[in-house]
Design a protein around this motif. Structure first.
Motif, PDB file in Angstrom:
ATOM      1  N   THR A  33      -9.721  28.229 -16.667  1.00 36.15           N
ATOM      2  CA  THR A  33      -9.629  29.670 -16.939  1.00 36.15           C
ATOM      3  C   THR A  33      -9.115  30.412 -15.717  1.00 36.15           C
ATOM      4  O   THR A  33      -8.292  31.330 -15.833  1.00 36.15           O
ATOM      5  CB  THR A  33     -11.009  30.240 -17.339  1.00 36.15           C
ATOM      6  N   GLU A  39     -18.303  19.798 -17.497  1.00 35.51           N
ATOM      7  CA  GLU A  39     -17.545  20.464 -18.561  1.00 35.51           C
ATOM      8  C   GLU A  39     -17.427  21.956 -18.290  1.00 35.51           C
ATOM      9  O   GLU A  39     -16.350  22.550 -18.454  1.00 35.51           O
ATOM     10  CB  GLU A  39     -18.222  20.232 -19.912  1.00 35.51           C
ATOM     11  N   THR A  81     -13.875  23.941 -17.395  1.00 39.82           N
ATOM     12  CA  THR A  81     -13.477  25.104 -18.187  1.00 39.82           C
ATOM     13  C   THR A  81     -13.249  26.316 -17.291  1.00 39.82           C
ATOM     14  O   THR A  81     -12.273  27.057 -17.462  1.00 39.82           O
ATOM     15  CB  THR A  81     -14.557  25.439 -19.235  1.00 39.82           C
TER      16      THR A  81
END
Length: 283
Positions: free
Chosen positions: A93, A85, A89
């Motif tokens: 980003t 996770e 992320t």
């Protein structure tokens, strides 16, 4: 002599249209035209662009770029984290900042290139957005390296500095003369390269990329071409700065010179980084 470089083309001073501007020998790096026609040396702060003011503004611009790149690098986080996770992320980003910084920087580069009166604020804003792009893109590239090896980034930085230093040395020591034909060829090549790169980017959005911006054989070829064009653009940058200083143009034009040099250095860094990444992955 009128400039063919899009960064300097809108500047009246760089194109010899400033009121009562007298051109002297380009070897005169700092001149003051207020003394009855005979150029004399002048210091920073007298209202004329000098090598010192160009170095100063370029240092500020690159400082903002490096700071923004560092912030982007830290904000993105660990793209190779064992926590899936966290990794997803971070990767998302990185891609988002790459897109925002790249497109934002491109838009501001066009605005700065064709703006008649240089705006220091827009030059700084460009540097900040390009910093986001550089930091995020570097993170994306590192995420493809085995064990997230960041040495490739340092290699690209050193390669960029070497290319800049080597080109500047060659320009001065070999007294390279820039003619109209050379300018036209280099600028046309630059616009062609950017056009093909944008086309490949758009096609990539629809899943039809031909690899011009990728990390395959085509990407390697395009990066080598990009490095060559960028080095030639550096020569144009040096020539325009030298002519501008010799002509005694206003100090504010130091920001335009800083912008032009920053654009070329970022281009060099990105292409060198891609070359190193391709060779690294093929080992």
């Amino acid at each position: 002599m009128q400039s063919k470089n899009p960064v300097f083309a809108r500047s009246e001073e760089f194109n010899g249209r400033a009121a009562q501007t007298t051109y002297s020998d380009p070897s005169q790096w700092q001149v003051d035209l207020s003394g009855g026609g005979s150029p004399t040396h002048t210091e920073r702060g007298t209202g004329r662009m000098t090598i010192d003011t160009v170095v100063e503004k370029t240092a500020i611009t690159l400082g903002v770029l490096i700071a923004a790149a560092a912030v982007a690098w830290l904000v993105i986080g660990e793209t190779l984290s064992p926590d899936r996770e966290v990794q997803d992320t971070a990767v998302q980003t990185a891609y988002t900042l790459t897109l925002v910084g790249g497109l934002g920087g491109f838009v501001l580069s066009m605005v700065n290139s064709f703006k008649k009166v240089v705006s220091p604020a827009l030059v700084i804003a460009y540097a900040a957005l390009e910093g986001l792009f550089v930091g995020a893109f570097s993170k994306v590239v590192v995420s493809f390296m085995a064990n997230g090896d960041v040495s490739i980034v340092f290699g690209a930085v050193l390669g960029t500095l070497a290319a800049f230093g080597g080109t500047l040395a060659a320009y001065k020591f070999f007294d390279i003369q820039v003619g109209d034909r050379f300018r036209k060829i280099v600028v046309a090549s630059m616009f062609g390269f950017v056009a093909v790169s944008l086309l490949d980017f758009v096609l990539h959005l629809f899943g039809s990329s031909f690899g011009f911006n990728g990390f395959g054989t085509m990407g390697l070829i395009s990066s080598f071409i990009g490095v060559v064009i960028a080095v030639f653009m550096l020569i144009l940058d040096f020539d325009y700065v030298e002519r501008g200083v010799a002509a005694g143009i206003p100090e504010r034009e130091s920001w335009r010179a800083a912008f032009g040099l920053t654009v070329t250095l970022v281009w060099l860094y990105i292409e060198i980084l891609r070359i190193l990444a391709i060779f690294y992955n093929n080992d």
